[in-house]
Scaffold this motif. Sequence first.
Motif, mmCIF file in Angstrom:
data_model
loop_
_atom_site.group_PDB
_atom_site.id
_atom_site.type_symbol
_atom_site.label_atom_id
_atom_site.label_comp_id
_atom_site.label_asym_id
_atom_site.label_seq_id
_atom_site.Cartn_x
_atom_site.Cartn_y
_atom_site.Cartn_z
ATOM 1 N N ALA B 7 31.569 48.105 47.022
ATOM 2 C CA ALA B 7 32.520 49.141 46.620
ATOM 3 C C ALA B 7 32.031 49.744 45.313
ATOM 4 O O ALA B 7 31.237 49.135 44.597
ATOM 5 N N GLY B 8 32.510 50.921 45.010
ATOM 6 C CA GLY B 8 32.062 51.637 43.815
ATOM 7 C C GLY B 8 32.369 50.893 42.533
ATOM 8 O O GLY B 8 33.223 50.009 42.494
ATOM 9 N N ALA B 9 31.652 51.263 41.462
ATOM 10 C CA ALA B 9 31.803 50.593 40.174
ATOM 11 C C ALA B 9 33.234 50.666 39.657
ATOM 12 O O ALA B 9 33.727 49.719 39.048
ATOM 13 N N GLU B 10 33.929 51.778 39.934
ATOM 14 C CA GLU B 10 35.299 51.926 39.422
ATOM 15 C C GLU B 10 36.222 50.897 40.061
ATOM 16 O O GLU B 10 37.117 50.363 39.405
ATOM 17 N N ILE B 11 36.008 50.611 41.351
ATOM 18 C CA ILE B 11 36.859 49.629 42.040
ATOM 19 C C ILE B 11 36.539 48.216 41.551
ATOM 20 O O ILE B 11 37.439 47.414 41.280
ATOM 21 N N GLU B 12 35.248 47.916 41.379
ATOM 22 C CA GLU B 12 34.841 46.598 40.852
ATOM 23 C C GLU B 12 35.443 46.372 39.459
ATOM 24 O O GLU B 12 35.919 45.286 39.142
ATOM 25 N N LYS B 13 35.401 47.410 38.630
ATOM 26 C CA LYS B 13 35.947 47.332 37.270
ATOM 27 C C LYS B 13 37.445 47.056 37.319
ATOM 28 O O LYS B 13 37.969 46.212 36.582
ATOM 29 N N LEU B 14 38.134 47.764 38.206
ATOM 30 C CA LEU B 14 39.581 47.590 38.361
ATOM 31 C C LEU B 14 39.899 46.144 38.745
ATOM 32 O O LEU B 14 40.798 45.514 38.176
ATOM 33 N N ILE B 15 39.122 45.596 39.696
ATOM 34 C CA ILE B 15 39.358 44.220 40.141
ATOM 35 C C ILE B 15 39.101 43.240 38.991
ATOM 36 O O ILE B 15 39.891 42.324 38.749
ATOM 37 N N GLN B 16 38.003 43.457 38.278
ATOM 38 C CA GLN B 16 37.672 42.578 37.146
ATOM 39 C C GLN B 16 38.783 42.543 36.109
ATOM 40 O O GLN B 16 39.149 41.481 35.603
ATOM 41 N N LEU B 17 39.341 43.711 35.778
ATOM 42 C CA LEU B 17 40.393 43.768 34.759
ATOM 43 C C LEU B 17 41.688 43.175 35.293
ATOM 44 O O LEU B 17 42.395 42.455 34.573
ATOM 45 N N LEU B 18 42.004 43.452 36.564
ATOM 46 C CA LEU B 18 43.239 42.906 37.145
ATOM 47 C C LEU B 18 43.201 41.381 37.164
ATOM 48 O O LEU B 18 44.228 40.725 37.023
ATOM 49 N N ALA B 19 41.989 40.816 37.326
ATOM 50 C CA ALA B 19 41.868 39.363 37.381
ATOM 51 C C ALA B 19 42.232 38.710 36.049
ATOM 52 O O ALA B 19 42.488 37.515 35.982
ATOM 53 N N LYS B 20 42.277 39.511 34.964
ATOM 54 C CA LYS B 20 42.645 38.955 33.651
ATOM 55 C C LYS B 20 44.153 38.979 33.411
ATOM 56 O O LYS B 20 44.629 38.476 32.396
ATOM 57 N N VAL B 21 44.895 39.617 34.324
ATOM 58 C CA VAL B 21 46.350 39.677 34.173
ATOM 59 C C VAL B 21 46.936 38.323 34.528
ATOM 60 O O VAL B 21 46.593 37.761 35.575
ATOM 61 N N PRO B 22 47.802 37.744 33.669
ATOM 62 C CA PRO B 22 48.360 36.440 34.019
ATOM 63 C C PRO B 22 49.164 36.547 35.317
ATOM 64 O O PRO B 22 49.901 37.498 35.502
ATOM 65 N N GLY B 23 48.974 35.582 36.195
ATOM 66 C CA GLY B 23 49.647 35.607 37.497
ATOM 67 C C GLY B 23 48.715 36.081 38.596
ATOM 68 O O GLY B 23 48.971 35.867 39.760
ATOM 69 N N LEU B 24 47.615 36.738 38.220
ATOM 70 C CA LEU B 24 46.630 37.169 39.215
ATOM 71 C C LEU B 24 45.309 36.447 38.939
ATOM 72 O O LEU B 24 44.898 36.317 37.790
ATOM 73 N N GLY B 25 44.648 35.974 39.969
ATOM 74 C CA GLY B 25 43.306 35.400 39.839
ATOM 75 C C GLY B 25 42.320 36.355 40.482
ATOM 76 O O GLY B 25 42.698 37.454 40.877
ATOM 77 N N PRO B 26 41.050 35.939 40.645
ATOM 78 C CA PRO B 26 40.061 36.826 41.251
ATOM 79 C C PRO B 26 40.465 37.258 42.666
ATOM 80 O O PRO B 26 40.309 38.408 43.036
#
Lengths: 202, 202
Positions: B7-26
Amino acid sequence: MSTKRIAGAEIEKLIQLLAKVPGLGPRSARRAALHMIKKKDQLLTPLAGAMADAAEKVQICSVCANVDTQNPCSICTDPRRDSTTIIVVEDVADLWALERASEMSVSYHILGGTLSPLDGVGPDDLNIKTLVDRVVGGEVKELILAVNATVEGQTTAHYITSQLEDLNVKITRLAHGVPVGGELDYLDEGTLSAALRSRTNF
Amino acid sequence: MSTKRIAGAEIEKLIQLLAKVPGLGPRSARRAALHMIKKKDQLLTPLAGAMADAAEKVQICSVCANVDTQNPCSICTDPRRDSTTIIVVEDVADLWALERASEMSVSYHILGGTLSPLDGVGPDDLNIKTLVDRVVGGEVKELILAVNATVEGQTTAHYITSQLEDLNVKITRLAHGVPVGGELDYLDEGTLSAALRSRTNF
Protein backbone atom coordinates in the motif's frame (compact mmCIF):
# COMPACT_ATOMS: atom_id res chain seq x y z
CA MET A 1 -19.98 12.24 29.28
CA SER A 2 -22.24 13.93 31.79
CA THR A 3 -24.35 16.89 30.82
CA LYS A 4 -21.88 19.15 32.64
CA ARG A 5 -19.40 20.53 30.17
CA ILE A 6 -15.88 19.55 31.22
CA ALA A 7 -13.89 20.12 28.04
CA GLY A 8 -14.05 22.23 24.91
CA ALA A 9 -16.25 21.28 21.95
CA GLU A 10 -13.19 20.32 19.87
CA ILE A 11 -12.13 17.73 22.45
CA GLU A 12 -15.67 16.34 22.78
CA LYS A 13 -15.87 16.07 18.98
CA LEU A 14 -12.53 14.26 18.84
CA ILE A 15 -13.70 11.74 21.47
CA GLN A 16 -17.02 11.19 19.67
CA LEU A 17 -15.28 10.43 16.37
CA LEU A 18 -12.59 8.25 17.95
CA ALA A 19 -15.33 6.15 19.57
CA LYS A 20 -16.41 5.14 16.04
CA VAL A 21 -13.02 3.62 15.23
CA PRO A 22 -13.17 -0.19 15.41
CA GLY A 23 -11.22 -1.37 18.45
CA LEU A 24 -12.08 1.75 20.45
CA GLY A 25 -15.26 2.26 22.48
CA PRO A 26 -16.47 5.36 24.31
CA ARG A 27 -14.16 4.69 27.25
CA SER A 28 -10.99 3.92 25.32
CA ALA A 29 -11.77 6.82 22.97
CA ARG A 30 -11.47 9.19 25.94
CA ARG A 31 -8.22 7.52 26.98
CA ALA A 32 -6.89 7.72 23.43
CA ALA A 33 -7.91 11.38 23.06
CA LEU A 34 -6.18 12.31 26.31
CA HIS A 35 -3.02 10.44 25.33
CA MET A 36 -2.97 12.16 21.94
CA ILE A 37 -3.49 15.59 23.50
CA LYS A 38 -0.61 14.99 25.89
CA LYS A 39 1.58 13.83 23.01
CA LYS A 40 0.44 16.63 20.74
CA ASP A 41 3.66 17.05 18.78
CA GLN A 42 4.57 13.36 18.57
CA LEU A 43 1.12 11.92 17.89
CA LEU A 44 -1.88 14.24 17.53
CA THR A 45 -0.46 16.62 14.92
CA PRO A 46 1.30 13.92 12.81
CA LEU A 47 -1.79 11.70 12.93
CA ALA A 48 -4.04 14.56 11.83
CA GLY A 49 -1.64 15.13 8.93
CA ALA A 50 -1.42 11.44 8.00
CA MET A 51 -5.22 11.16 8.00
CA ALA A 52 -5.66 14.24 5.85
CA ASP A 53 -2.98 12.90 3.45
CA ALA A 54 -4.62 9.49 3.26
CA ALA A 55 -8.09 10.99 2.82
CA GLU A 56 -6.83 13.15 -0.01
CA LYS A 57 -4.80 10.54 -1.87
CA VAL A 58 -6.52 7.22 -1.28
CA GLN A 59 -8.27 5.66 -4.27
CA ILE A 60 -9.60 2.33 -5.47
CA CYS A 61 -7.41 0.45 -7.96
CA SER A 62 -9.28 0.21 -11.27
CA VAL A 63 -7.72 -3.20 -11.96
CA CYS A 64 -8.08 -5.17 -8.71
CA ALA A 65 -10.14 -2.83 -6.42
CA ASN A 66 -7.36 -2.64 -3.81
CA VAL A 67 -7.14 0.61 -1.84
CA ASP A 68 -3.95 2.55 -2.38
CA THR A 69 -2.67 6.04 -2.99
CA GLN A 70 -1.99 5.26 -6.62
CA ASN A 71 -4.10 3.80 -9.43
CA PRO A 72 -3.35 1.14 -10.60
CA CYS A 73 -2.19 0.13 -7.12
CA SER A 74 1.34 -0.73 -5.87
CA ILE A 75 0.61 -4.44 -6.29
CA CYS A 76 -0.78 -4.26 -9.84
CA THR A 77 2.14 -2.08 -10.99
CA ASP A 78 4.89 -4.12 -9.29
CA PRO A 79 6.87 -5.72 -12.17
CA ARG A 80 8.35 -8.38 -9.85
CA ARG A 81 4.91 -9.86 -9.17
CA ASP A 82 3.49 -12.79 -11.10
CA SER A 83 0.47 -11.37 -12.90
CA THR A 84 -0.60 -14.78 -14.25
CA THR A 85 -1.78 -15.91 -10.80
CA ILE A 86 -4.59 -13.99 -9.13
CA ILE A 87 -5.75 -14.53 -5.55
CA VAL A 88 -9.45 -13.61 -5.27
CA VAL A 89 -10.42 -12.24 -1.85
CA GLU A 90 -13.54 -10.72 -0.32
CA ASP A 91 -11.92 -7.69 1.24
CA VAL A 92 -8.72 -5.63 1.33
CA ALA A 93 -8.14 -6.91 4.87
CA ASP A 94 -7.87 -10.44 3.45
CA LEU A 95 -5.29 -9.23 0.92
CA TRP A 96 -3.23 -7.72 3.74
CA ALA A 97 -3.52 -10.90 5.80
CA LEU A 98 -2.39 -13.10 2.89
CA GLU A 99 0.52 -10.76 2.09
CA ARG A 100 1.71 -11.03 5.68
CA ALA A 101 1.39 -14.80 5.66
CA SER A 102 2.64 -15.79 2.25
CA GLU A 103 5.86 -15.80 0.31
CA MET A 104 3.93 -15.83 -2.96
CA SER A 105 4.40 -12.69 -5.00
CA VAL A 106 1.24 -12.71 -7.07
CA SER A 107 -1.67 -10.46 -8.04
CA TYR A 108 -5.01 -10.00 -6.30
CA HIS A 109 -8.62 -9.26 -7.06
CA ILE A 110 -10.94 -7.86 -4.42
CA LEU A 111 -14.61 -8.79 -4.72
CA GLY A 112 -15.84 -6.26 -2.19
CA GLY A 113 -18.04 -8.77 -0.37
CA THR A 114 -19.91 -11.99 -1.02
CA LEU A 115 -23.16 -12.88 -2.74
CA SER A 116 -25.97 -12.60 -0.24
CA PRO A 117 -29.49 -12.57 -1.70
CA LEU A 118 -31.04 -11.96 1.72
CA ASP A 119 -29.05 -8.73 2.06
CA GLY A 120 -29.74 -7.80 -1.54
CA VAL A 121 -26.14 -8.36 -2.69
CA GLY A 122 -26.15 -9.76 -6.22
CA PRO A 123 -23.35 -10.43 -8.74
CA ASP A 124 -23.53 -6.86 -10.06
CA ASP A 125 -22.74 -5.47 -6.61
CA LEU A 126 -19.40 -7.29 -6.50
CA ASN A 127 -16.31 -6.88 -8.68
CA ILE A 128 -17.00 -10.12 -10.57
CA LYS A 129 -17.35 -8.67 -14.06
CA THR A 130 -13.92 -6.99 -13.81
CA LEU A 131 -12.48 -10.34 -12.70
CA VAL A 132 -13.99 -12.14 -15.71
CA ASP A 133 -12.62 -9.35 -17.93
CA ARG A 134 -9.14 -9.85 -16.50
CA VAL A 135 -9.32 -13.56 -17.25
CA VAL A 136 -10.79 -13.03 -20.74
CA GLY A 137 -8.03 -10.45 -21.31
CA GLY A 138 -5.51 -13.22 -21.54
CA GLU A 139 -2.47 -13.99 -19.50
CA VAL A 140 -4.14 -15.26 -16.27
CA LYS A 141 -3.27 -18.94 -15.69
CA GLU A 142 -4.54 -19.59 -12.16
CA LEU A 143 -7.23 -18.09 -9.94
CA ILE A 144 -6.91 -18.94 -6.25
CA LEU A 145 -10.33 -18.43 -4.63
CA ALA A 146 -9.40 -17.29 -1.11
CA VAL A 147 -12.91 -16.46 0.05
CA ASN A 148 -14.06 -17.16 3.59
CA ALA A 149 -15.14 -20.72 4.40
CA THR A 150 -18.71 -19.51 5.04
CA VAL A 151 -21.89 -20.32 3.14
CA GLU A 152 -21.81 -16.91 1.43
CA GLY A 153 -18.11 -17.26 0.59
CA GLN A 154 -18.58 -20.71 -0.93
CA THR A 155 -21.68 -19.62 -2.87
CA THR A 156 -19.66 -16.75 -4.31
CA ALA A 157 -16.82 -19.13 -5.22
CA HIS A 158 -19.25 -21.41 -7.06
CA TYR A 159 -20.79 -18.49 -8.92
CA ILE A 160 -17.35 -17.24 -10.03
CA THR A 161 -16.41 -20.73 -11.20
CA SER A 162 -19.63 -20.92 -13.24
CA GLN A 163 -18.82 -17.63 -14.93
CA LEU A 164 -15.37 -18.86 -15.95
CA GLU A 165 -16.06 -22.45 -16.98
CA ASP A 166 -15.61 -21.81 -20.71
CA LEU A 167 -12.27 -20.10 -20.19
CA ASN A 168 -8.93 -21.86 -20.04
CA VAL A 169 -7.99 -20.99 -16.44
CA LYS A 170 -7.09 -23.21 -13.51
CA ILE A 171 -9.25 -22.48 -10.46
CA THR A 172 -8.03 -23.53 -7.01
CA ARG A 173 -9.13 -22.83 -3.46
CA LEU A 174 -7.46 -22.72 -0.05
CA ALA A 175 -6.96 -26.09 1.68
CA HIS A 176 -9.25 -27.01 4.54
CA GLY A 177 -7.58 -28.59 7.55
CA VAL A 178 -6.39 -28.36 11.12
CA PRO A 179 -5.15 -24.83 11.99
CA VAL A 180 -1.43 -24.78 12.86
CA GLY A 181 -1.23 -24.96 16.66
CA GLY A 182 -4.84 -26.14 16.87
CA GLU A 183 -6.09 -28.95 19.09
CA LEU A 184 -8.19 -31.66 17.47
CA ASP A 185 -10.47 -31.85 20.48
CA TYR A 186 -11.73 -28.33 19.91
CA LEU A 187 -12.25 -28.61 16.16
CA ASP A 188 -15.64 -28.96 14.52
CA GLU A 189 -16.50 -32.16 12.68
CA GLY A 190 -16.53 -30.54 9.24
CA THR A 191 -12.95 -29.36 9.58
CA LEU A 192 -11.73 -32.68 11.00
CA SER A 193 -13.43 -34.66 8.26
CA ALA A 194 -11.94 -32.34 5.60
CA ALA A 195 -8.49 -32.68 7.18
CA LEU A 196 -8.78 -36.48 7.11
CA ARG A 197 -9.88 -36.56 3.50
CA SER A 198 -7.02 -34.25 2.46
CA ARG A 199 -4.39 -36.08 4.52
CA THR A 200 -0.82 -35.85 3.22
CA ASN A 201 2.22 -38.18 3.45
CA PHE A 202 4.25 -37.80 6.63
CA MET B 1 3.88 -5.70 7.29
CA SER B 2 6.11 -7.71 5.06
CA THR B 3 8.96 -6.12 3.17
CA LYS B 4 6.84 -6.28 0.02
CA ARG B 5 5.11 -2.97 -0.49
CA ILE B 6 1.36 -3.50 -0.58
CA ALA B 7 0.00 0.00 0.00
CA GLY B 8 1.11 3.58 -0.51
CA ALA B 9 3.41 5.37 1.93
CA GLU B 10 0.55 7.52 3.24
CA ILE B 11 -1.43 4.43 4.29
CA GLU B 12 1.63 2.78 5.90
CA LYS B 13 2.30 6.02 7.81
CA LEU B 14 -1.31 6.17 8.99
CA ILE B 15 -1.12 2.57 10.25
CA GLN B 16 2.20 3.21 12.01
CA LEU B 17 0.83 6.25 13.85
CA LEU B 18 -2.48 4.56 14.72
CA ALA B 19 -0.53 1.70 16.29
CA LYS B 20 0.80 4.19 18.88
CA VAL B 21 -2.71 5.07 20.07
CA PRO B 22 -3.44 3.38 23.41
CA GLY B 23 -6.01 0.63 22.87
CA LEU B 24 -4.79 -0.12 19.35
CA GLY B 25 -1.88 -2.44 18.48
CA PRO B 26 -0.29 -3.12 15.09
CA ARG B 27 -3.08 -5.49 14.08
CA SER B 28 -6.03 -3.36 15.17
CA ALA B 29 -4.31 -0.29 13.70
CA ARG B 30 -4.48 -1.93 10.28
CA ARG B 31 -8.11 -2.79 10.84
CA ALA B 32 -8.87 0.74 12.01
CA ALA B 33 -7.02 2.31 9.05
CA LEU B 34 -8.93 0.17 6.57
CA HIS B 35 -12.26 1.00 8.20
CA MET B 36 -11.44 4.72 8.14
CA ILE B 37 -10.40 4.58 4.49
CA LYS B 38 -13.65 2.86 3.59
CA LYS B 39 -15.60 5.46 5.56
CA LYS B 40 -13.55 8.34 4.20
CA ASP B 41 -16.29 10.95 4.23
CA GLN B 42 -17.98 9.88 7.45
CA LEU B 43 -14.86 9.13 9.52
CA LEU B 44 -11.39 9.72 8.04
CA THR B 45 -11.86 13.29 6.86
CA PRO B 46 -13.87 14.50 9.91
CA LEU B 47 -11.40 12.82 12.28
CA ALA B 48 -8.44 14.44 10.52
CA GLY B 49 -10.21 17.77 10.94
CA ALA B 50 -11.11 17.18 14.59
CA MET B 51 -7.52 16.23 15.39
CA ALA B 52 -6.10 19.26 13.62
CA ASP B 53 -8.63 21.47 15.47
CA ALA B 54 -7.80 19.91 18.83
CA ALA B 55 -4.05 20.13 18.18
CA GLU B 56 -4.36 23.79 17.31
CA LYS B 57 -6.64 24.88 20.15
CA VAL B 58 -5.82 22.66 23.11
CA GLN B 59 -4.06 24.29 26.04
CA ILE B 60 -3.35 23.77 29.71
CA CYS B 61 -5.50 25.71 32.18
CA SER B 62 -3.28 28.13 34.09
CA VAL B 63 -5.45 27.74 37.21
CA CYS B 64 -6.02 23.97 37.59
CA ALA B 65 -3.82 22.43 34.83
CA ASN B 66 -6.83 20.80 33.12
CA VAL B 67 -6.59 20.41 29.34
CA ASP B 68 -9.16 22.36 27.37
CA THR B 69 -9.52 24.57 24.35
CA GLN B 70 -9.84 27.66 26.53
CA ASN B 71 -7.74 29.10 29.36
CA PRO B 72 -8.90 29.22 32.13
CA CYS B 73 -10.73 26.01 31.34
CA SER B 74 -14.50 25.33 31.07
CA ILE B 75 -14.56 24.07 34.65
CA CYS B 76 -12.68 26.99 36.23
CA THR B 77 -14.83 29.54 34.39
CA ASP B 78 -18.19 27.84 35.07
CA PRO B 79 -20.04 30.20 37.46
CA ARG B 80 -22.39 27.40 38.61
CA ARG B 81 -19.51 25.42 40.12
CA ASP B 82 -18.54 25.66 43.77
CA SER B 83 -15.05 27.14 43.71
CA THR B 84 -14.60 26.74 47.48
CA THR B 85 -14.20 22.96 47.16
CA ILE B 86 -11.28 21.61 45.11
CA ILE B 87 -10.80 17.96 44.22
CA VAL B 88 -7.08 17.26 43.81
CA VAL B 89 -6.31 14.55 41.23
CA GLU B 90 -3.18 13.11 39.66
CA ASP B 91 -4.28 13.29 36.06
CA VAL B 92 -6.92 14.74 33.72
CA ALA B 93 -8.27 11.21 33.23
CA ASP B 94 -9.11 11.12 36.96
CA LEU B 95 -10.97 14.43 36.63
CA TRP B 96 -13.02 12.99 33.75
CA ALA B 97 -13.75 9.81 35.73
CA LEU B 98 -14.92 11.79 38.78
CA GLU B 99 -17.07 14.07 36.64
CA ARG B 100 -18.79 11.06 35.14
CA ALA B 101 -19.34 9.48 38.55
CA SER B 102 -20.27 12.39 40.72
CA GLU B 103 -23.12 14.85 41.11
CA MET B 104 -20.79 17.31 42.85
CA SER B 105 -20.26 20.47 40.87
CA VAL B 106 -16.93 21.60 42.24
CA SER B 107 -13.47 22.71 41.10
CA TYR B 108 -10.40 20.61 40.42
CA HIS B 109 -6.63 20.78 40.61
CA ILE B 110 -4.46 18.47 38.54
CA LEU B 111 -1.11 17.54 40.03
CA GLY B 112 0.31 16.04 36.85
CA GLY B 113 1.61 12.92 38.60
CA THR B 114 2.79 11.79 42.02
CA LEU B 115 5.95 12.26 44.03
CA SER B 116 8.38 9.51 43.09
CA PRO B 117 11.98 10.07 44.23
CA LEU B 118 13.14 6.91 42.40
CA ASP B 119 11.89 8.32 39.09
CA GLY B 120 13.28 11.76 39.94
CA VAL B 121 9.84 13.34 40.41
CA GLY B 122 10.02 15.93 43.21
CA PRO B 123 7.53 18.52 44.49
CA ASP B 124 8.69 21.10 41.93
CA ASP B 125 7.76 18.74 39.07
CA LEU B 126 4.12 18.66 40.17
CA ASN B 127 1.53 21.45 40.30
CA ILE B 128 1.73 21.66 44.09
CA LYS B 129 2.87 25.28 44.39
CA THR B 130 -0.06 26.48 42.29
CA LEU B 131 -2.37 24.49 44.58
CA VAL B 132 -0.91 26.09 47.69
CA ASP B 133 -1.28 29.50 46.01
CA ARG B 134 -4.97 28.80 45.32
CA VAL B 135 -5.50 27.95 48.99
CA VAL B 136 -3.47 30.93 50.23
CA GLY B 137 -5.47 33.08 47.78
CA GLY B 138 -8.49 32.75 49.98
CA GLU B 139 -11.86 31.30 49.37
CA VAL B 140 -11.01 27.55 49.31
CA LYS B 141 -12.75 25.76 52.21
CA GLU B 142 -12.16 22.08 51.43
CA LEU B 143 -9.56 20.11 49.51
CA ILE B 144 -10.57 16.55 48.59
CA LEU B 145 -7.40 14.56 47.93
CA ALA B 146 -8.54 12.10 45.25
CA VAL B 147 -5.11 10.62 44.51
CA ASN B 148 -4.67 6.94 43.74
CA ALA B 149 -4.54 4.54 46.71
CA THR B 150 -0.92 3.68 45.88
CA VAL B 151 2.25 4.33 47.89
CA GLU B 152 3.17 7.24 45.60
CA GLY B 153 -0.36 8.66 45.73
CA GLN B 154 -0.47 8.53 49.52
CA THR B 155 3.05 10.00 49.84
CA THR B 156 1.93 12.88 47.65
CA ALA B 157 -1.21 13.35 49.74
CA HIS B 158 0.89 13.53 52.92
CA TYR B 159 3.28 16.02 51.34
CA ILE B 160 0.40 18.28 50.23
CA THR B 161 -1.11 18.12 53.72
CA SER B 162 2.23 19.14 55.24
CA GLN B 163 2.42 22.15 52.93
CA LEU B 164 -1.03 23.33 53.98
CA GLU B 165 -1.03 22.65 57.70
CA ASP B 166 -0.81 26.32 58.72
CA LEU B 167 -3.70 27.29 56.49
CA ASN B 168 -7.33 27.18 57.50
CA VAL B 169 -8.55 24.56 55.03
CA LYS B 170 -10.34 21.27 55.60
CA ILE B 171 -8.52 18.36 53.93
CA THR B 172 -10.42 15.15 53.16
CA ARG B 173 -9.71 12.04 51.14
CA LEU B 174 -11.77 9.41 49.33
CA ALA B 175 -13.23 6.64 51.50
CA HIS B 176 -11.61 3.20 51.38
CA GLY B 177 -14.00 0.27 51.21
CA VAL B 178 -15.60 -2.53 49.28
CA PRO B 179 -16.14 -1.61 45.59
CA VAL B 180 -19.84 -1.55 44.64
CA GLY B 181 -20.60 -4.96 43.13
CA GLY B 182 -17.39 -6.40 44.59
CA GLU B 183 -17.14 -9.79 46.27
CA LEU B 184 -15.49 -9.90 49.68
CA ASP B 185 -13.74 -13.16 48.87
CA TYR B 186 -11.65 -11.50 46.16
CA LEU B 187 -10.71 -8.39 48.13
CA ASP B 188 -7.28 -7.85 49.64
CA GLU B 189 -6.91 -7.67 53.42
CA GLY B 190 -6.04 -3.98 53.49
CA THR B 191 -9.29 -3.02 51.77
CA LEU B 192 -11.39 -5.35 53.92
CA SER B 193 -9.82 -4.09 57.11
CA ALA B 194 -10.36 -0.46 56.01
CA ALA B 195 -13.99 -1.24 55.12
CA LEU B 196 -14.55 -2.77 58.56
CA ARG B 197 -12.99 0.19 60.37
CA SER B 198 -15.08 2.68 58.36
CA ARG B 199 -18.31 0.69 58.72
CA THR B 200 -21.53 2.72 58.59
CA ASN B 201 -24.99 2.27 60.09
CA PHE B 202 -27.31 0.03 58.10
